[in-house]
Enzyme design. Structure first.
Site, mmCIF file in Angstrom:
data_model
loop_
_atom_site.group_PDB
_atom_site.id
_atom_site.type_symbol
_atom_site.label_atom_id
_atom_site.label_comp_id
_atom_site.label_asym_id
_atom_site.label_seq_id
_atom_site.Cartn_x
_atom_site.Cartn_y
_atom_site.Cartn_z
ATOM 1 N N ARG A 242 1.511 2.669 5.871
ATOM 2 C CA ARG A 242 1.032 1.300 6.052
ATOM 3 C C ARG A 242 -0.171 1.277 6.985
ATOM 4 O O ARG A 242 -1.152 0.563 6.723
ATOM 5 C CB ARG A 242 2.134 0.399 6.602
ATOM 6 N N GLY A 245 -3.261 2.453 5.029
ATOM 7 C CA GLY A 245 -3.709 1.454 4.062
ATOM 8 C C GLY A 245 -4.353 0.249 4.722
ATOM 9 O O GLY A 245 -5.388 -0.249 4.259
ATOM 10 N N GLU A 264 -0.914 1.565 -1.945
ATOM 11 C CA GLU A 264 0.544 1.583 -1.989
ATOM 12 C C GLU A 264 0.992 2.149 -0.655
ATOM 13 O O GLU A 264 0.656 3.285 -0.321
ATOM 14 C CB GLU A 264 1.045 2.432 -3.146
ATOM 15 N N CYS A 301 8.280 7.322 -2.169
ATOM 16 C CA CYS A 301 7.985 5.942 -1.811
ATOM 17 C C CYS A 301 9.051 4.991 -2.334
ATOM 18 O O CYS A 301 9.113 3.835 -1.914
ATOM 19 C CB CYS A 301 6.609 5.541 -2.328
#
Length: 522
Positions: A242, A245, A264, A301
């Site tokens: 996270r 990203g 993603e 994931c």
């Protein structure tokens, strides 16, 4: 071809001054050869060449583009043991897993080749002129989708083949007609270089322009930031943390011309166990859960990191069976030392949390980079009071949330962040409650499963591998399946064009047989 450690810019291999080493994931030892760290000059050259290649590549005959994708897959398979042996050393993933991942990478390249030939992705629409329409005439309107431009793709740590140099982001962007620049993941640079070479050889063999594909390596965040910030890059594909990203999204939004980042990022993939299913199959469900949780040392994931369930004696049966299965599950080497350290820190935080109980663990481990499974439980009340308990711990750890009743279960689901998946284990007596939860789950997840496990993502046209933020940066997209091509396309309308200036597939005498919508009907 042997691994060289060089960067691939178009069809040229270049060596830079600074270097880094790949690491054997199991032993921690450095692996030869040293890899060149791509610098500003390499980024500039790759972006300039991709931009120069764009208009030529996007107008290449679609049969040639499809043949290119097929040849990428053929070349990847032709690497044989060289690719698999290198990937085993750099990732510590089992050879059988990597063979399956290679098949997946090749399969999606061929899937996109078939999609390119079929042509529906062009989105052809024609509204013929109506010069006599009252009160105003209608112009002749024709629409198709065209590629965005050069795309930066970031290799993923946990999928060295299926989500890296020759993975789904690269395949879908190339299928759309976009040149691609891959930023190799530093955890497996040799594997990435071999796959990149397979793509470059295919591009050369198909007579495609130099610059349609490049591959840059380096361990720093600065390399990725330079790529995303370059004005010639028009979209980004990313699979990772996270934090990573969000950093790329921030860079892309701050540009003079903001661009989309298809990231993603994180997901705990909640599993909801209903009473009828537990009553009938508690032990079997527990066995499947532990298998899914520990598969690949939990480095998927779609790992089931959260279990939501109404308290009952049958839940106790599930916990007992899961505890027994987890206790005999072997520890495994994680992809990198950094991932292992992060996993241990996440497990440590849960162990220290006053409202969380550590109820089961995998077999004891003592070695470099090894991780064992961990199972925790908490009450719905504590979960609802501590949003941090819903955050991902990347690895084989999961948290059971015990709810007092269906109302409390619904409250927990309502508080969840966006997810890649949500799984329901149900029997017919559970259907009424499941039906009431489904509208809420549709708002939370990109894929909803019944009586299965989220690990394992089929590569097919109907698959969605995406979901609401923070699972992904754009819930309208998927990074798996043919829908992935839509991320790298945009529509263009041609009004009152003479026949000679129209794209061939929009002309009145079109011979391609691609499906077209005419006056609102196919």
């Amino acid at each position: 071809m042997p691994v060289t450690g060089q960067n691939l810019v178009g069809f040229d291999r270049l060596r830079a001054l600074q270097e880094f080493r790949a690491v054997d994931a199991a032993s921690g030892d450095a692996i030869d050869p040293p890899f060149s760290i791509a610098a500003t000059a390499e980024v500039e050259r790759a972006c300039a060449m991709a931009d120069a290649a764009f208009d030529t590549y996007r107008q290449v005959d679609l049969g040639v583009r499809a043949r290119f994708l097929d040849l990428c897959g053929d070349n990847l398979m032709a690497l044989g043991d060289e690719l698999l042996d290198r990937a085993v050393r750099e990732t510590a993933l089992p050879r059988a897993r990597l063979e399956g991942e290679r098949a997946r990478a090749v399969g999606q390249l061929r899937m996109f080749a078939d999609l390119v030939r079929q042509g529906d992705w062009l989105g052809l629409r024609i509204d013929p002129a109506q010069p006599k329409r009252k009160p105003l005439p209608r112009a002749d309107l024709r629409q198709r989708k065209i590629p965005l431009g050069p795309v930066a793709v970031f290799g993923a740590s946990n999928f060295p083949l299926a989500f890296s140099a020759a993975g789904g982001d690269t395949a879908s962007a190339l299928a759309a007609g976009c040149p691609v620049i891959v930023k190799a993941h530093p955890a497996h640079p040799g594997t990435s270089e071999l796959a990149a070479g397979a793509i470059a050889r295919a591009a050369n063999a198909c007579g495609l322009p130099d610059g349609v594909f490049s591959h840059l390596a380096g361990p720093s965040n600065e390399l990725g930031a330079a790529l995303v910030s370059d004005r010639r890059i028009k979209a980004v594909g990313f699979t990772g943390s996270r934090a990573g990203g969000l950093a790329l999204m921030k860079l892309a939004a701050a540009r003079a011309e903001p661009i989309p980042v298809y990231a993603e990022m994180s997901s705990v993939n909640p599993v909801i166990l209903f009473q009828g299913a537990l009553k009938a199959h508690a032990e079997a469900i527990a066995a499947g859960f532990v298998t899914s949780l520990t598969m690949g040392v939990g480095q998927f994931c779609t790992n089931p990191g959260l279990v939501l369930v109404v308290d009952s004696p049958d839940l106790d049966r599930f916990v007992a069976a899961a505890t027994e299965a987890l206790a005999i599950s072997a520890a495994g080497a994680m992809l990198t030392r950094a991932i292992c350290t992060s996993y241990q820190a996440g497990v440590g935080r849960l162990k220290k949390h006053a409202g969380v109980a550590h109820i089961a663990a995998g077999a004891a481990c003592d070695g470099k980079n090894l991780a064992a499974g961990a199972l925790f439980q908490t009450s719905a009340r504590d979960f609802l009071a501590n949003r941090a308990l819903g955050e991902e711990v990347f690895g084989p750890a999961s948290l059971i949330v015990r709810c007092r009743d269906a109302a409390e279960l619904t409250s927990v689901v309502a508080q969840l962040d966006g997810q890649l998946t949500a799984t329901l284990h149900v029997e017919p007596p559970d259907h009424a409650l499941a039906s009431r939860l489904l509208p809420l789950l549709e708002r939370k997840a990109g894929r909803i499963l019944i009586n299965g496990w989220p690990t394992g993502v089929e590569v097919s046209p109907a698959m969605v591998h995406g979901g609401p933020f923070p699972a992904t940066s754009d819930s309208r997209s998927s990074s798996v399946g043919t829908l992935a091509i839509e991320r790298f396309l945009r529509p263009v309308c041609y009004q009152d064009f003479p026949e000679v200036l129209l794209p061939p597939e929009l002309r009145r005498d079109d011979k391609t047989a691609f499906r077209r919508m005419v006056d609102g009907r196919y």
